[in-house]
Design a protein around this motif. Structure first.
Motif, mmCIF file in Angstrom:
data_model
loop_
_atom_site.group_PDB
_atom_site.id
_atom_site.type_symbol
_atom_site.label_atom_id
_atom_site.label_comp_id
_atom_site.label_asym_id
_atom_site.label_seq_id
_atom_site.Cartn_x
_atom_site.Cartn_y
_atom_site.Cartn_z
ATOM 1 N N ILE A 19 0.840 -1.274 -0.045
ATOM 2 C CA ILE A 19 0.073 0.082 -0.131
ATOM 3 C C ILE A 19 0.837 1.260 0.046
ATOM 4 C CG2 ILE A 19 -1.841 1.221 1.428
ATOM 5 C CD1 ILE A 19 -2.973 -1.316 2.404
ATOM 6 N N SER A 20 1.807 1.284 0.788
ATOM 7 C CA SER A 20 2.716 2.553 0.853
ATOM 8 C C SER A 20 3.675 2.449 -0.459
ATOM 9 C CB SER A 20 3.951 2.356 2.026
ATOM 10 O OG SER A 20 4.566 1.414 1.861
ATOM 11 N N THR A 21 3.910 1.576 -1.051
ATOM 12 C CA THR A 21 4.612 1.712 -2.356
ATOM 13 C C THR A 21 3.667 2.077 -3.430
ATOM 14 O OG1 THR A 21 6.190 -0.162 -1.598
ATOM 15 C CG2 THR A 21 5.961 0.340 -4.153
ATOM 16 N N ARG A 22 2.484 1.778 -3.532
ATOM 17 C CA ARG A 22 1.374 1.981 -4.438
ATOM 18 C C ARG A 22 1.207 3.593 -4.330
ATOM 19 N NH1 ARG A 22 -3.063 -0.482 -2.457
ATOM 20 N NH2 ARG A 22 -2.632 -2.514 -3.881
ATOM 21 N N MET A 23 0.881 4.161 -3.018
ATOM 22 C CA MET A 23 0.689 5.460 -2.713
ATOM 23 C C MET A 23 1.875 6.144 -3.011
ATOM 24 S SD MET A 23 -2.405 5.898 -2.035
ATOM 25 C CE MET A 23 -2.752 4.411 -2.987
ATOM 26 N N ALA A 24 3.180 5.772 -2.843
ATOM 27 C CA ALA A 24 4.397 6.718 -3.193
ATOM 28 C C ALA A 24 4.445 6.749 -4.489
ATOM 29 C CB ALA A 24 5.470 5.918 -2.474
ATOM 30 N N ALA A 25 4.189 5.716 -5.418
ATOM 31 C CA ALA A 25 4.175 5.819 -7.020
ATOM 32 C C ALA A 25 3.094 6.722 -7.399
ATOM 33 C CB ALA A 25 3.766 4.374 -7.517
ATOM 34 N N THR A 26 1.928 6.782 -6.903
ATOM 35 C CA THR A 26 0.858 7.528 -7.013
ATOM 36 C C THR A 26 1.244 9.045 -7.041
ATOM 37 O OG1 THR A 26 -0.796 5.851 -6.822
ATOM 38 C CG2 THR A 26 -1.763 8.048 -7.119
ATOM 39 N N GLY A 27 1.664 9.267 -5.977
ATOM 40 C CA GLY A 27 2.168 10.858 -5.555
ATOM 41 C C GLY A 27 3.274 11.164 -6.678
ATOM 42 N N GLY A 28 4.096 10.303 -7.008
ATOM 43 C CA GLY A 28 5.159 10.450 -8.074
ATOM 44 C C GLY A 28 4.438 11.086 -9.292
ATOM 45 N N TYR A 29 3.544 10.086 -9.688
ATOM 46 C CA TYR A 29 2.681 10.507 -10.939
ATOM 47 C C TYR A 29 1.992 11.878 -10.774
ATOM 48 C CZ TYR A 29 3.076 5.422 -11.615
ATOM 49 O OH TYR A 29 3.479 3.955 -11.336
ATOM 50 N N PHE A 30 1.474 12.187 -9.634
ATOM 51 C CA PHE A 30 0.744 13.502 -9.350
ATOM 52 C C PHE A 30 1.685 14.681 -9.767
ATOM 53 C CE2 PHE A 30 -2.829 11.420 -6.763
ATOM 54 C CZ PHE A 30 -3.307 11.041 -7.884
ATOM 55 N N ALA A 31 2.815 14.499 -8.939
ATOM 56 C CA ALA A 31 3.880 15.507 -8.905
ATOM 57 C C ALA A 31 4.521 15.797 -10.334
ATOM 58 C CB ALA A 31 4.862 15.016 -8.100
ATOM 59 N N SER A 32 4.632 14.860 -11.113
ATOM 60 C CA SER A 32 5.024 14.936 -12.618
ATOM 61 C C SER A 32 4.034 15.599 -13.556
ATOM 62 C CB SER A 32 5.614 13.564 -13.079
ATOM 63 O OG SER A 32 4.330 12.680 -13.373
ATOM 64 N N PHE A 33 2.853 15.399 -13.144
ATOM 65 C CA PHE A 33 1.846 15.972 -13.978
ATOM 66 C C PHE A 33 1.587 17.509 -13.563
ATOM 67 C CE2 PHE A 33 -1.627 13.805 -16.738
ATOM 68 C CZ PHE A 33 -0.890 13.004 -17.352
ATOM 69 N N ILE A 34 1.914 17.761 -12.542
ATOM 70 C CA ILE A 34 1.971 19.092 -12.099
ATOM 71 C C ILE A 34 3.197 19.896 -12.995
ATOM 72 C CG2 ILE A 34 2.595 20.927 -10.410
ATOM 73 C CD1 ILE A 34 1.297 19.208 -8.250
ATOM 74 N N VAL A 35 4.282 19.326 -13.074
ATOM 75 C CA VAL A 35 5.460 19.715 -13.711
ATOM 76 C C VAL A 35 5.121 19.726 -15.312
ATOM 77 C CG1 VAL A 35 7.763 19.338 -14.640
ATOM 78 C CG2 VAL A 35 7.115 18.886 -12.335
ATOM 79 N N PHE A 36 4.149 18.878 -15.723
ATOM 80 C CA PHE A 36 3.732 18.652 -17.029
ATOM 81 C C PHE A 36 2.821 19.804 -17.561
ATOM 82 C CE2 PHE A 36 0.881 15.850 -19.990
ATOM 83 C CZ PHE A 36 1.371 16.598 -21.129
ATOM 84 N N GLY A 37 1.721 20.211 -16.553
ATOM 85 C CA GLY A 37 0.936 21.228 -16.829
ATOM 86 C C GLY A 37 1.761 22.703 -16.766
ATOM 87 N N LEU A 38 2.526 22.679 -15.713
ATOM 88 C CA LEU A 38 3.480 24.127 -15.590
ATOM 89 C C LEU A 38 4.018 24.235 -16.918
ATOM 90 C CD1 LEU A 38 4.720 23.575 -11.941
ATOM 91 C CD2 LEU A 38 3.079 25.502 -12.764
#
Length: 408
Positions: A19-38
């Motif tokens: 569960i912790s690994t899944r959430m860590a990966a999901t958080g990484g995807y979200f952060a990369s999409f913020i950079v993508f949008g910026l």
């Protein structure tokens, strides 16, 4: 007895780690999409600075839009195949580093041809990033992907909304736009390091129903067409509503026309946020049907009451809200009805990228000879076709039962 107790403890420990690994990966995807949008939204406000750097006219510098779009299509196709063959997180980490390198060179490039090449490569990286994030998120969360998919695309919108503010403040503080791109380059590097250290989710190839549906190329084509139509409508409305308003309402001020455009994207971002809890409670197919009907009703208001500013505002806000969840929900629905691979996702985003290029271009060719009404008319036809394609897809694709386990 001791062995059973140990095995239970080990199973619980493994589950907590999963569960912790899944959430860590999901958080990484979200952060990369913020950079993508910026990074995506920074292009417009920094365009004059790039034209000055390269000693070119705006008509010449505008070729970077085409180069970036073509790069996106190429990156979507080849990126999807790479994610099928290699671990996803190292690939995402490499793509983020590549985006950082391109962003670093953008403000210090003085040759127009070289800048166009940089944006072609950057577009390819962005296409691969979007395919990779969407594919890995489906593999990671499977049937429960709905709210995470909507959240992923919300974070892109958040980055796009914040980007113009960051550009203005950065230019005011430093006197040029260099630190806009250098700051984004620096922001991408820790996210790359974070994702690179995590184990990569894998495609669960053993789901029989998903594999059966995947064997039907028609389903992949229908989803690609659906995204082609939707993205064409979204980009066309967001890009042409300002021109439509200025040419349709003589009494309206330029500032109010610009405010209407901002209101559309603001409603779009709010809609993305609202769609996150909605995805938990409502079936993806229902959300898509309601979204398309809501879009058609909103456009109907604008067309039927063509001279009414109130109808224009209501229709614009309605389109922003109802369009918001369509793209991520379509990807979610595809994952529920077929097996999603990197290659399949790549074709989805080729359709989306082509739609964002073609329909706005067609409107641009017709708006002078036909008049501003062609904007709303073509978007109405486009979304009506999308409703037909969605109905066809739902009739052909049976729901796929997928396991909730995650493979690393």
């Amino acid at each position: 007895w001791m062995n059973n107790l140990f095995n239970r403890f080990k199973s619980g420990e493994n589950q907590a780690w999963l569960i912790s690994t899944r959430m860590a990966a999901t958080g990484g995807y979200f952060a990369s999409f913020i950079v993508f949008g910026l990074l995506t939204a920074a292009l417009g406000p920094t365009l004059p600075g790039m034209a000055q750097n390269t000693h070119s006219q705006l008509a010449q510098i505008s070729f970077i839009f085409t180069a970036q779009s073509l790069g996106y299509l190429v990156g979507s196709v080849f990126g999807g195949r790479l994610f099928d063959r290699f671990p996803g997180h190292p690939l995402l980490a490499g793509v983020l580093v590549g985006m950082a390198v391109m962003a670093f060179f953008i403000p210090i490039t003085s040759a127009l041809w070289l800048l166009i090449g940089i944006f072609f490569v950057l577009g390819g990286m962005q296409g691969a990033l979007e395919v990779g994030n969407n594919t890995l998120l489906v593999w990671l969360h499977k049937d429960a992907v709905g709210p995470y998919m909507n959240a992923l695309h919300f974070f892109f919108g958040l980055g796009a909304v914040l980007s113009p503010i960051i550009v203005v403040r950065s230019v005011a503080a430093s006197g040029d736009f260099r630190w806009v791109y250098w700051g984004l380059a620096l922001l991408a590097l820790p996210i790359s390091a974070w994702l690179g250290r995590l184990p990569s989710p894998r495609d669960a190839e053993h789901h029989e129903t998903a594999r059966t549906n995947q064997s039907k190329p028609a389903l992949v084509v229908l989803v690609a067409i659906l995204l082609f139509l939707y993205v064409g409508a979204e980009v066309s409305y967001g890009g042409w509503v300002y021109t439509y308003v200025i040419n349709s309402f003589v009494e309206i001020a330029v500032a109010e026309a610009a405010l209407l455009t901002s209101a559309f994207w603001g409603a779009f971002t709010v809609g993305r946020l609202l769609s996150i809890p909605l995805a938990v409670r409502v079936k993806s197919s229902v959300v898509l049907v309601v979204d398309l009907i809501g879009c058609l009703v909103s456009l109907g208001l604008i067309i039927l009451f063509q001279g009414s500013l109130a109808a224009l505002w209501m229709g614009t806000l309605g389109l922003g809200i109802f369009m918001a969840a369509f793209f991520p929900t379509t990807v979610t629905l595809a994952g529920q009805r077929m097996r999603i691979t990197g290659r399949v996702s790549g074709w989805f985003f080729v359709g989306a990228g082509a739609g964002g290029m073609i329909l706005p271009w067609v409107i641009g060719q017709l708006i002078d000879p036909v008049g501003p009404r062609v904007v709303m008319g073509l978007i109405l036809v486009d979304l009506s076709l999308a409703l037909f394609v969605l109905a066809l897809f739902l009739s052909m694709a049976s729901p796929a039962r997928q396991s909730q386990s995650v493979e690393f």
